[in-house]
Design a protein around this motif. Structure first.
Motif, mmCIF file in Angstrom:
data_model
loop_
_atom_site.group_PDB
_atom_site.id
_atom_site.type_symbol
_atom_site.label_atom_id
_atom_site.label_comp_id
_atom_site.label_asym_id
_atom_site.label_seq_id
_atom_site.Cartn_x
_atom_site.Cartn_y
_atom_site.Cartn_z
ATOM 1 N N ILE A 240 0.863 -1.177 0.000
ATOM 2 C CA ILE A 240 0.000 0.000 0.000
ATOM 3 C C ILE A 240 0.901 1.230 0.000
ATOM 4 O O ILE A 240 1.900 1.259 0.715
ATOM 5 N N VAL A 241 0.568 2.236 -0.807
ATOM 6 C CA VAL A 241 1.341 3.478 -0.826
ATOM 7 C C VAL A 241 0.618 4.518 0.026
ATOM 8 O O VAL A 241 -0.585 4.751 -0.153
ATOM 9 N N LEU A 242 1.358 5.118 0.942
ATOM 10 C CA LEU A 242 0.795 6.117 1.854
ATOM 11 C C LEU A 242 1.472 7.459 1.661
ATOM 12 O O LEU A 242 2.686 7.515 1.465
ATOM 13 N N SER A 243 0.672 8.530 1.704
ATOM 14 C CA SER A 243 1.290 9.846 1.900
ATOM 15 C C SER A 243 1.256 10.115 3.401
ATOM 16 O O SER A 243 0.231 9.937 4.049
ATOM 17 N N ILE A 244 2.393 10.479 3.932
ATOM 18 C CA ILE A 244 2.556 10.563 5.385
ATOM 19 C C ILE A 244 2.102 11.922 5.882
ATOM 20 O O ILE A 244 2.449 12.950 5.294
#
Lengths: 91, 91, 91, 91, 91, 91, 91
Positions: free
Chosen positions: C9-13
């Motif tokens: 999963i790609v997350l923007s922090i």
């Protein structure tokens, strides 16, 4: 020749090439271990869950992980016995 | 070109870009290792429980874990051989 | 945007909030790393035994383990690529 | 409140009791971390082979392994997110 | 003789050969441990998931991993008890 | 009393006996931790693949691995919560 | 006697023999721990996936791994409780 067991493969290791510079023989960088070799024997006998290798055959030229396998000496010749999963690919 | 085995993929690694500052060539921060590359070969041969990769194909541009894989030199070119699970994603 | 593979999963922090004290900007305790973020991409491609994630979707705000994942930079933006199991919960 | 995923459970941690000695407040031995808490949320979403918890429900008072779980802060309150297997028992 | 259990095999270890130089007996390089031996007993009794060995039989001359197995003394003779998977191959 | 979960068992630990020597109470060698106890509660609730214990019942006197389990205090009494596999045997 | 659980076996350990030299009792080399013993009890109760032992029976004289098992004292006698897989073979 040894008959390897399980998922093992016997390799003869390619010697790193030497370069001649002005007639003087200079071995290549010793830090660069040979990582290619030729398959000289393939197990035909799986052990438990481990199947005999199916991805390479005798005579194949292969690349393998530098630190893989057990070095053995048979009839004065050095060989490397590796597991099939340590073979990176066929050249 | 090498034919990778098992769940392996051969990548050509993207070189980190250099910046020109007033005509002087400056390599980018050496700490930032390249983490993108292009798929140049995909295994077609599963080993035991390990299946051949199905999630990427030759030509895909991918991101991978910085410390993944085995660096090899084939015909004077550097490549990285990684397991499919080390590919983070396709760009 | 990257298309993550496997159970990734790609997350923007989320950036830790800054507090203004008398007009002076003070960053929060640096020891407290951000542990929330927004899902920006979800793998649609399982690898081997690993299934694509089913528990979160793009846009979900999530909490994740502080030390999980691989930090990547895509188009100048920082992202975190994590495994589904590293997502603690959905906010 | 966070919705935990997989086999996770959100606990509010019981504070160690303080003792009054002659009107003076003395915290208990700091080495003795709290090991009881109340279940405030239970995952309803298994991940892969991991099933959602079935052995505890919201409101249960439980004992858990001292060093288990991830401490998180939600809306200014501290919680512990643990795996079901870290719950020793229900009080 | 001991009856090995599970996937175990009892080996009598080949002694490294000594060389005579001008009548003086010189042991070979002590660093080179013996890695060949003869099978003197094979388990006939699998344990749980572990099957009795099928790839070697009594009398086989084998190569094994240098650091494998348990050294035991039976009736004053030294033997090595190894697992079937530690046998590299049959000579 | 706590209701243990999974494959857990609650034990009350036998205190090492003290010896009286000429009326003076001498505790036994502190290095010898107690390794026997009585079963006071058995989980009735398996977790995932882990089944509830079937090999011991409340009241059984058992031996357990010295370093097994989690020490807990319930209602002022000390107990040990162990996994079924840490029980060596029933006395 | 203790009733062992799971795949456990209770052994009485053979004492290393002492040698008399001119009437003086000399213990054998202390480095050589005893590795033989007699089976005094065998578990009849498998735990979860672990089956009760089937390869040895009470009265069997066995060899075991030097560092295997838990030493226990029952009724003043020392015993070793080992897993079936730690039994190298039956003498």
């Amino acid at each position: 020749m040894i008959k390897p067991l399980g998922d093992r493969i016997v390799l003869s290791i390619d010697q790193p090439e030497e370069e001649k510079v002005g007639g003087i023989l200079i071995a290549n960088n010793a830090k660069e271990k040979p990582v290619t070799g030729s398959v000289v024997a393939v197990s035909e006998t799986g052990i438990g869950d481990t199947e005999a290798p199916k991805s390479v055959k005798v005579g194949d030229k292969v690349m393998f992980d530098k630190y893989a396998g057990s070095q053995v000496t048979i009839d004065g010749e050095d060989y490397l016995i590796v597991h099939e999963k340590d073979i990176l690919g066929v050249l």
